[in-house]
Design a protein around this motif. Structure first.
Motif, PDB file in Angstrom:
ATOM      1  N   PHE A 103       0.985  -1.214  -0.122  1.00 30.82           N
ATOM      2  CA  PHE A 103       0.086   0.067   0.027  1.00 30.82           C
ATOM      3  C   PHE A 103       0.875   1.252  -0.135  1.00 30.82           C
ATOM      4  CE2 PHE A 103      -3.877  -1.800   2.237  1.00 30.82           C
ATOM      5  CZ  PHE A 103      -4.124  -2.819   1.307  1.00 30.82           C
ATOM      6  N   THR A 104       0.271   2.141  -0.544  1.00 28.91           N
ATOM      7  CA  THR A 104       0.935   3.493  -0.522  1.00 28.91           C
ATOM      8  C   THR A 104       0.153   4.669  -0.392  1.00 28.91           C
ATOM      9  OG1 THR A 104       2.683   2.636  -2.318  1.00 28.91           O
ATOM     10  CG2 THR A 104       2.692   5.025  -2.326  1.00 28.91           C
ATOM     11  N   THR A 105       0.472   5.587   0.326  1.00 29.52           N
ATOM     12  CA  THR A 105      -0.481   6.682   0.543  1.00 29.52           C
ATOM     13  C   THR A 105       0.210   8.055   0.119  1.00 29.52           C
ATOM     14  OG1 THR A 105      -1.649   8.061   2.215  1.00 29.52           O
ATOM     15  CG2 THR A 105       0.289   7.225   2.843  1.00 29.52           C
ATOM     16  N   SER A 106      -0.805   9.009  -0.609  1.00 30.18           N
ATOM     17  CA  SER A 106      -0.025  10.079  -1.164  1.00 30.18           C
ATOM     18  C   SER A 106      -1.033  11.192  -0.967  1.00 30.18           C
ATOM     19  CB  SER A 106       0.353   9.890  -2.630  1.00 30.18           C
ATOM     20  OG  SER A 106      -0.657   9.481  -3.182  1.00 30.18           O
ATOM     21  N   ARG A 107      -0.871  12.482  -1.304  1.00 36.68           N
ATOM     22  CA  ARG A 107      -1.672  13.518  -1.157  1.00 36.68           C
ATOM     23  C   ARG A 107      -1.652  14.381  -2.295  1.00 36.68           C
ATOM     24  NH1 ARG A 107       0.007  18.435   1.643  1.00 36.68           N
ATOM     25  NH2 ARG A 107       2.288  18.191   1.724  1.00 36.68           N
ATOM     26  N   ASP A 108      -2.652  15.098  -2.676  1.00 37.71           N
ATOM     27  CA  ASP A 108      -2.814  16.147  -3.901  1.00 37.71           C
ATOM     28  C   ASP A 108      -3.514  17.331  -3.154  1.00 37.71           C
ATOM     29  OD1 ASP A 108      -3.499  17.829  -5.793  1.00 37.71           O
ATOM     30  OD2 ASP A 108      -3.794  16.173  -7.336  1.00 37.71           O
ATOM     31  N   ASN A 109      -2.755  18.554  -2.831  1.00 40.93           N
ATOM     32  CA  ASN A 109      -3.242  19.645  -2.068  1.00 40.93           C
ATOM     33  C   ASN A 109      -4.370  20.227  -2.925  1.00 40.93           C
ATOM     34  OD1 ASN A 109      -2.025  19.307   0.572  1.00 40.93           O
ATOM     35  ND2 ASN A 109      -0.619  20.597   0.226  1.00 40.93           N
ATOM     36  N   ALA A 110      -4.055  20.271  -4.130  1.00 40.82           N
ATOM     37  CA  ALA A 110      -4.816  20.937  -5.224  1.00 40.82           C
ATOM     38  C   ALA A 110      -6.254  20.564  -5.258  1.00 40.82           C
ATOM     39  CB  ALA A 110      -4.256  21.147  -6.416  1.00 40.82           C
ATOM     40  N   LYS A 111      -6.279  19.045  -4.810  1.00 45.57           N
ATOM     41  CA  LYS A 111      -7.736  18.619  -4.907  1.00 45.57           C
ATOM     42  C   LYS A 111      -7.990  17.949  -3.649  1.00 45.57           C
ATOM     43  CE  LYS A 111      -6.724  16.580  -9.399  1.00 45.57           C
ATOM     44  NZ  LYS A 111      -6.605  15.033 -10.062  1.00 45.57           N
ATOM     45  N   ASN A 112      -7.268  18.519  -2.597  1.00 45.29           N
ATOM     46  CA  ASN A 112      -7.871  18.259  -1.194  1.00 45.29           C
ATOM     47  C   ASN A 112      -7.962  16.659  -0.918  1.00 45.29           C
ATOM     48  OD1 ASN A 112      -7.605  21.033  -0.357  1.00 45.29           O
ATOM     49  ND2 ASN A 112      -9.540  21.524  -1.249  1.00 45.29           N
ATOM     50  N   THR A 113      -7.202  16.091  -1.547  1.00 43.16           N
ATOM     51  CA  THR A 113      -7.314  14.647  -1.443  1.00 43.16           C
ATOM     52  C   THR A 113      -6.307  13.895  -1.036  1.00 43.16           C
ATOM     53  OG1 THR A 113      -9.246  14.795  -3.268  1.00 43.16           O
ATOM     54  CG2 THR A 113      -8.175  12.567  -3.066  1.00 43.16           C
ATOM     55  N   VAL A 114      -6.428  12.815  -0.108  1.00 47.09           N
ATOM     56  CA  VAL A 114      -5.395  12.068   0.179  1.00 47.09           C
ATOM     57  C   VAL A 114      -5.852  10.458  -0.417  1.00 47.09           C
ATOM     58  CG1 VAL A 114      -4.355  10.835   2.053  1.00 47.09           C
ATOM     59  CG2 VAL A 114      -4.820  12.971   2.209  1.00 47.09           C
ATOM     60  N   TYR A 115      -4.666   9.793  -1.216  1.00 43.42           N
ATOM     61  CA  TYR A 115      -4.954   8.696  -1.921  1.00 43.42           C
ATOM     62  C   TYR A 115      -4.332   7.506  -0.936  1.00 43.42           C
ATOM     63  CZ  TYR A 115      -5.435  11.914  -5.505  1.00 43.42           C
ATOM     64  OH  TYR A 115      -5.972  13.081  -6.168  1.00 43.42           O
ATOM     65  N   LEU A 116      -5.118   6.290  -1.167  1.00 40.36           N
ATOM     66  CA  LEU A 116      -4.319   5.092  -0.770  1.00 40.36           C
ATOM     67  C   LEU A 116      -4.382   4.259  -1.894  1.00 40.36           C
ATOM     68  CD1 LEU A 116      -3.291   3.507   1.813  1.00 40.36           C
ATOM     69  CD2 LEU A 116      -5.623   2.282   2.094  1.00 40.36           C
ATOM     70  N   GLN A 117      -3.171   3.805  -2.381  1.00 40.19           N
ATOM     71  CA  GLN A 117      -3.198   3.106  -3.514  1.00 40.19           C
ATOM     72  C   GLN A 117      -2.727   1.470  -2.851  1.00 40.19           C
ATOM     73  OE1 GLN A 117      -3.373   3.232  -6.893  1.00 40.19           O
ATOM     74  NE2 GLN A 117      -3.175   1.125  -7.104  1.00 40.19           N
ATOM     75  N   MET A 118      -3.672   0.544  -3.244  1.00 41.05           N
ATOM     76  CA  MET A 118      -3.429  -0.583  -2.498  1.00 41.05           C
ATOM     77  C   MET A 118      -3.289  -1.892  -3.803  1.00 41.05           C
ATOM     78  SD  MET A 118      -6.606  -0.585  -0.115  1.00 41.05           S
ATOM     79  CE  MET A 118      -7.956  -0.563  -1.210  1.00 41.05           C
ATOM     80  N   ASN A 119      -2.056  -2.251  -3.840  1.00 40.02           N
ATOM     81  CA  ASN A 119      -1.738  -3.184  -4.569  1.00 40.02           C
ATOM     82  C   ASN A 119      -1.567  -4.739  -4.009  1.00 40.02           C
ATOM     83  OD1 ASN A 119      -1.487  -1.406  -6.691  1.00 40.02           O
ATOM     84  ND2 ASN A 119       0.616  -0.903  -6.019  1.00 40.02           N
TER      85      ASN A 119
END
Length: 121
Positions: free
Chosen positions: A67-83
């Motif tokens: 799993f990898t977490t990341s963020r995009d401030n411009a979109k006010n979104t945090v992601y969780l990529q699950m492989n």
């Protein structure tokens, strides 16, 4: 502060999903966003955390390397990529926020509703 998780679904073992945590209602540049999960009959488990101050990340032992977490401030979104998903990853996934802190000293004040992830064997 509001958080809304989305992106869950049904996937086969070995597949991938990307979860989204939409965050709103605060203006601080200093915060930590965590992902948690809870399966029926089990305790809630911390999955990951990301600090806005330096984009440092932390992961639970059961998801490290997958799993990898990341963020995009411009979109006010945090992601969780699950492989490389496994049946034991099946759970309701939540995101939470601690405004004014980092993952090193986190105490989550705000929680969103969850999104269901189901991994079939």
């Amino acid at each position: 502060v509001q958080l809304q998780a989305s992106g869950g679904g049904l996937v086969q073992t070995g597949g991938s999903l990307r979860l989204f945590c939409a965050v709103s209602g605060f203006t601080s540049d200093y915060y930590a966003i965590g992902w948690f999960r809870q399966a029926p009959g089990k305790e809630r488990e911390g999955v990951s955390c990301i600090s806005s101050s330096d984009d440092s990340t932390y992961y639970g032992e059961s998801v490290k390397g997958r799993f990898t977490t990341s963020r995009d401030n411009a979109k006010n979104t945090v992601y969780l990529q699950m492989n490389s998903l496994k049946p034991e990853d099946t759970a309701l996934y939540y995101c939470a926020a601690d405004i004014g802190s980092s993952c090193d000293h986190v105490w989550y004040d705000y929680w969103g509703l969850g999104t269901q992830v189901t991994v079939s064997s």
